[in-house]
Design an enzyme around this catalytic site. Sequence first.
Site, short mmCIF file in Angstrom:
data_model
loop_
_atom_site.label_atom_id
_atom_site.label_comp_id
_atom_site.label_asym_id
_atom_site.label_seq_id
_atom_site.Cartn_x
_atom_site.Cartn_y
_atom_site.Cartn_z
N THR A 38 118.01 57.40 14.23
CA THR A 38 118.54 56.04 14.11
C THR A 38 119.81 55.97 13.28
O THR A 38 120.58 55.03 13.44
CB THR A 38 117.48 55.14 13.42
OG1 THR A 38 116.98 55.81 12.26
CG2 THR A 38 116.33 54.82 14.35
N GLN A 60 99.76 77.05 25.45
CA GLN A 60 100.56 77.13 24.21
C GLN A 60 101.99 77.50 24.58
O GLN A 60 102.94 76.88 24.12
CB GLN A 60 99.97 78.19 23.27
CG GLN A 60 100.52 78.14 21.86
CD GLN A 60 99.83 77.11 20.97
OE1 GLN A 60 99.03 76.31 21.47
NE2 GLN A 60 100.13 77.10 19.70
N GLU A 81 123.66 56.88 12.07
CA GLU A 81 124.88 57.18 12.82
C GLU A 81 124.76 56.71 14.28
O GLU A 81 125.22 57.40 15.18
CB GLU A 81 125.17 58.67 12.77
CG GLU A 81 125.78 59.10 11.45
CD GLU A 81 126.91 58.19 11.01
OE1 GLU A 81 126.82 57.73 9.87
OE2 GLU A 81 127.80 57.91 11.80
N GLY A 98 95.07 72.00 13.11
CA GLY A 98 94.89 71.16 11.91
C GLY A 98 95.77 71.59 10.76
O GLY A 98 96.28 70.77 10.01
N TYR A 158 129.19 55.86 1.29
CA TYR A 158 129.77 55.26 2.51
C TYR A 158 129.00 53.98 2.79
O TYR A 158 127.92 54.02 3.38
CB TYR A 158 129.60 56.29 3.63
CG TYR A 158 130.36 56.00 4.91
CD1 TYR A 158 129.73 55.40 6.00
CD2 TYR A 158 131.70 56.34 5.03
CE1 TYR A 158 130.40 55.17 7.17
CE2 TYR A 158 132.38 56.11 6.23
CZ TYR A 158 131.74 55.53 7.28
OH TYR A 158 132.42 55.29 8.45
N GLY A 187 123.27 56.34 1.47
CA GLY A 187 122.73 57.36 0.57
C GLY A 187 123.61 57.51 -0.66
O GLY A 187 124.84 57.37 -0.56
N SER A 247 123.73 49.34 13.95
CA SER A 247 124.55 49.93 15.03
C SER A 247 125.74 49.06 15.38
O SER A 247 126.80 49.57 15.71
CB SER A 247 123.68 50.12 16.28
OG SER A 247 122.68 51.05 16.00
N GLN A 254 128.46 51.08 4.76
CA GLN A 254 128.76 50.36 6.00
C GLN A 254 127.55 49.52 6.41
O GLN A 254 127.61 48.31 6.44
CB GLN A 254 129.13 51.35 7.10
CG GLN A 254 129.29 50.73 8.47
CD GLN A 254 129.71 51.74 9.51
OE1 GLN A 254 130.82 52.23 9.50
NE2 GLN A 254 128.77 52.08 10.37
N THR A 255 126.43 50.15 6.67
CA THR A 255 125.24 49.44 7.19
C THR A 255 124.77 48.36 6.25
O THR A 255 124.83 48.50 5.03
CB THR A 255 124.11 50.46 7.41
OG1 THR A 255 124.60 51.43 8.32
CG2 THR A 255 122.87 49.82 7.97
#
Lengths: 438, 216
Positions: free
Chosen positions: A419, A327, A421, A398, A132, A174, A141, A134-135
């Site tokens: 970030t 906690q 979509e 840790g 896909y 991707g 955005s 697009q970006t």
Amino acid sequence: GDHLASERKKANFDVDEMKIVWAGSRHAFEISDRIARLVASDLAFRKDNRTMLSRKELFKNTLRKAAYAWKRIIELRLTEEEASKLRFYVDEPAFTDLHWGMFVPAIKGQGTEEQQQKWLPLAYKMQIIGCYAQTELGHGSNVQGLETTATFDPQTDEFIINSPTLTSSKWWPGGLGKVSTHAVVYARLITDGQDHGVHGFIVQLRSLDDHLPLEGITIGDIGMKFGNGAYNTMDNGVLRFDNVRIPRNQMLMRVSRVTREGKYVHSNVPRQLVYGTMVFVRQTIVSDASCALSRAVCIATRYSAVRRQFGSQKGGVETQVIDYKTQQSRLFPLLASAYAFRFVGEWLKWLYTDVTERLQANDFSTLPEAHACTAGLKSLTTSATADAIEECRKLCGGHGYLCSSGLPELFAVYVPACTYEGDNIVLLLQVARFLMKT
Amino acid sequence: VSQLGSDKKPVGTTAYFLRVEHLMQCSSIAQKAEDWLKPSVILEAFEARAVRMSVACAQRLSKFANPEEGFLELSADLVEAAVAHCQLIVVSKFIEKLQQNIPGKGVKKQLEILCNIYALFLLHKHLGDFLSTGVISSKQASIANDQLRSLYSQVRPNAIALVDAFNYTDHFLGSVLGRYDGNVYPKLYEEAWKDPLNDSVVPDGFHEYIRPMLKQ
């Protein structure tokens, strides 16, 4: 033995029934349980060595797993639901995510009947692999700001796809870098000198014979990303077009189309149709958030019951960390959030079917609200989950920093959700705009 | 808190406890947005919030027969009181720094803006504390937020110069996005091609695993 057996005995509710509630239904639970065991018991799906592989080995291993998973899906005749669950439990970002999660839905959502009949069978049989695109390097955005162009040439009845500037290079999609043979490319449609804004086009990227990029196409991987393992199993790519020609009928024409003469025609199907796909994608992101959050909370809760620190009187047994109010005040709200996101995700599934049914009936009255609501929920749940995974790492002290805790990789794989979509702050502004209008 | 009123005086960063009586009952004098630029107004609000949260915890703690048990039970609230105290320390040290002589044209002015942004940002983020302890009113909170917004506009023209003041080399910063000359996109593009995956156009594993899929 089960170190947590005494903890489990303390429970005063029926865990098996809660499993059904979490899964959404008995049916969903049974499929999920069965496929989870199938994947867990098959060594081919081992994933504990990901952080030790070099990027090349890691990527090759991902291709192996994707091909193996596909073979198993065919051998076992898994349903679409089972296959998607299998991909979920394989738990490795790969080109298949975009092929099934974005490429196929885009053709389903924006292709005409003929285009669906031509492309979907190829995609379903994986005789083409799609992504896909697009970006862009310079635009994320703000989709309307994309720079890639698709100029119609009436002489040859083709579109000329071009990347006029460096910043118009497609960046991030991707599966684009190394694997995909096709893409749905979003570009500014220009015909008889008029710019009609961003539209989708199916473009073949590589030869199906030798997989080399086609003439005028430059493709590569955009380089290592956050974390070792994590999203480096995915070939997020860069793509540039040097006046690449595609037939006119590869413009996705369900919403609008260009005639042989080059005239731009808005079909009677309103543009809002695209929103249906958007609601679908956001609904999956919200349910992903509840899954990622529940994994982090599961790790932190169990370890908080195992871990003992201070609190012992006269050298007796130290106090379980989970017994400290500090906690609990940090962990239990995250546990509650996992369920909260789960149920709002379930409601979004309903909303998606409702929106789709209304679109079929040409009822657009709830669309703006559904659009704003899903934008906001995507933003809220992904930001909260990313922060929660980091909080769970700290809740484990840790040891949470060790890759073997599972938390660093979970964090590295998950945080892009804030970030991709739609940037979460931008999405909240869309909600605010709708609120002000209301 | 338990030593208040005894001859053991609070020292160092807890010295503001000396004024506990005033801080327990004062309310902020902020009327106009400009009032929130005054160090004294900011400091008093933070001190009052910190004192009141500590005293509130102490009062609840005193109701437990076993103090240790009480401390465990109230520990989440105690953490919030501790946060209030520590935030006050940072704010007060920033204000103290600005009372010193700071050479350089416009330098002190910029630091004052950053100090006020730091304080008012915290005030807005932890507004619940300030309101629930009665230190400020919701009206005062609203004008503080208006002032904060205007401070952002004052920082905006100076933002790049302010981070230049850290004086980091590109080498040390190690970031294409944060490189000194801002030539980001060409460099991002250039960096991409260095990835080992780009050694070959067709990736390792394609023929072995993906081609069979495409051809099946």
